[in-house]
Design an enzyme around this catalytic site. Structure first.
Site, mmCIF file in Angstrom:
data_model
loop_
_atom_site.group_PDB
_atom_site.id
_atom_site.type_symbol
_atom_site.label_atom_id
_atom_site.label_comp_id
_atom_site.label_asym_id
_atom_site.label_seq_id
_atom_site.Cartn_x
_atom_site.Cartn_y
_atom_site.Cartn_z
ATOM 1 N N ASP A 184 -34.947 15.400 35.058
ATOM 2 C CA ASP A 184 -33.655 14.798 35.376
ATOM 3 C C ASP A 184 -33.304 13.738 34.327
ATOM 4 O OD1 ASP A 184 -31.468 13.548 37.137
ATOM 5 O OD2 ASP A 184 -32.322 15.033 38.500
ATOM 6 N N HIS B 214 -29.329 9.165 38.662
ATOM 7 C CA HIS B 214 -29.498 10.469 39.300
ATOM 8 C C HIS B 214 -30.961 10.797 39.561
ATOM 9 C CE1 HIS B 214 -28.978 14.861 39.814
ATOM 10 N NE2 HIS B 214 -27.743 14.555 40.160
ATOM 11 N N SER C 267 -27.270 18.730 43.894
ATOM 12 C CA SER C 267 -28.310 17.908 43.275
ATOM 13 C C SER C 267 -29.128 17.157 44.313
ATOM 14 C CB SER C 267 -27.682 16.877 42.330
ATOM 15 O OG SER C 267 -27.254 17.459 41.141
#
Length: 434
Positions: free
Chosen positions: A148, A209, A372
């Site tokens: 990520d 994220h 996600s």
């Protein structure tokens, strides 16, 4: 007004042609054949098996030379598509709402904001019920890789679950364990390479994220701080491969998978994707290699374009690999999230992905939405099942997750199973596998 953060990591790139990165070439040598001379000016990395990454100032010359070489199975240029800025997390009303009661199973003060812990009849994945029945006293540690934007490895709720490379001495500028990486104490950063083309060791999340994804999977339970992750006994390898503006490359993704597998990861979470398959062979070859040699399951987000990926593929979700599990997103009401991709053939299961409350950098917490977020929800469930039954193969683990879903008419013809994952049912099914 409710504010959502749509995770833009999982999106369809719309550029008609990929912009070529002319300095990197993937070369696969045929089995049993001699490796060619790539030239004195080239830096060569054996990624795995008979696949090599060659870096020089202009790979087009080498590419032409190798085109008719009978020892070469294929060559692929490393490519990029169109970049897209990623938004940061924003507050939503769910940041202050309580979504379920954890019946004293957790002392983490914000855990009751995670609605996915609810039982199946309340559209969750039965985390609460699974812990009540099965506990965690006999679990084995499962290493999970999060490929990520990196990870905030100092976060109060993650620092105790971050994987540590015991063979590396922090900050001494030396590859102490001889694995080809310098100072890879908690993982690697494929976006920043040294003069030799090697990925570096600073995997700090400069977005949010990857940190959010990591918290959903395995934020430290019962530490009296923040939230609890779904999995009780994990170590997370944070691998920085997705730029803050998205647009990860095949070489970076493949190297991340190999690094994770070599360092013991049994599950890899991929909350990223794009519409262009710039290469055709490298990622499928890598997926098969880590399945066959290391027993790794890869869990990937289906994407956020409200698209049927059977017709409009997104990658890596649309690669054909047995050890790839593809996830759609659901809401607190149980419906398929309005943004979620779907596909009767190419999407396997659904999981909560809207308004998911988790960790963000700097000891903060926030809600984010996207497939996600559905992917790490599934990864957390998979890791918890594997921690109870560590002898499950990646294909057995995948099948357990798919066979233990709660079906929902709203998912009919939207995915293979037509159902949402369930930790309690998954644990009970896994117990029956010999």
């Amino acid at each position: 007004m409710k504010f959502l953060l749509m995770s833009m990591l999982v999106l369809t790139m719309t550029s008609a042609h990929a912009a070529i990165t002319p300095t990197e070439l993937v070369v696969k040598v045929k089995a049993g054949k001699a490796v060619p001379n790539f030239g004195a000016d080239s830096k060569v990395q054996n990624l795995f098996g008979n696949i090599y990454i060659v870096r020089n100032n202009d790979v087009s010359v080498l590419e032409k030379q190798l085109k008719n070489n009978p020892n070469i199975e294929y060559t692929e240029r490393n490519s990029r598509a169109e970049k897209s800025p990623l938004p940061m997390p924003v507050a939503s009303p769910l940041d202050v709402e309580k979504s379920f009661k954890a019946v004293n199973l957790f002392n983490d003060p914000k855990v009751d904001k995670i609605w996915s812990f609810n039982d199946a009849d309340k559209n969750g994945v039965s985390v609460n019920a699974a812990y009540q029945l099965h506990g965690t006293s006999a679990t084995s540690t499962v290493i999970v890789a999060v490929v990520d934007t990196g990870i905030d490895y100092t976060h109060e709720d993650l620092k105790d679950v971050v994987w540590v490379n015991e063979g590396e001495i922090p900050g001494n500028g030396i590859d102490d364990d001889g694995n080809g990486y310098v100072d890879d104490v908690n993982g690697i950063n494929t976006l920043v390479r040294d003069s030799q083309g090697r990925a570096t060791g600073n995997n700090k999340d400069t977005h949010s994220h990857g940190t959010h994804v990591s918290g959903t999977i395995g934020a430290k339970q019962n530490n009296g701080i923040g939230i609890a992750g779904i999995a009780s006994n994990v170590k997370i390898i944070g691998i920085k491969t997705v730029p803050n503006s998205s647009d990860e490359t095949d070489i970076d993704v493949a190297e991340s998978f190999i690094y994770a597998a070599k360092n013991g990861a049994k599950i890899i979470n991929c909350s990223f994707g794009k519409g262009q398959n710039e290469g055709k062979n490298l990622i499928p070859d890598t997926l098969k290699y880590i399945q066959d040699k290391y027993g790794v399951l890869v869990i990937a987000a289906a994407g956020n374009d409200t698209s049927d990926i059977d017709k409009y593929p997104t990658y890596p979700a649309s690669h054909k690999s047995d050890n790839l599990l593809i996830i759609a997103s659901t809401t607190k009401t149980g419906a398929l999230s309005s943004f979620s991709n779907y596909g009767k053939v190419n999407v396997d299961v659904a999981a909560p992905g809207s308004d998911v409350f988790s960790t963000t950098p700097g000891n903060r917490y926030a809600s984010m939405s996207g497939t996600s977020m559905a992917s790490p929800t599934t990864t957390g469930v998979a890791a918890e099942i594997l921690s109870h039954y560590p002898n499950l193969s990646p294909l057995q683990l995948k099948q357990v997750i798919m066979d233990s879903v709660n079906t929902d008419y709203r998912y009919k013809d939207k995915m293979i199973t037509g159902g949402r994952i369930d930790l309690l049912k998954g644990l009970e099914l896994a117990r029956s596998i010999k």
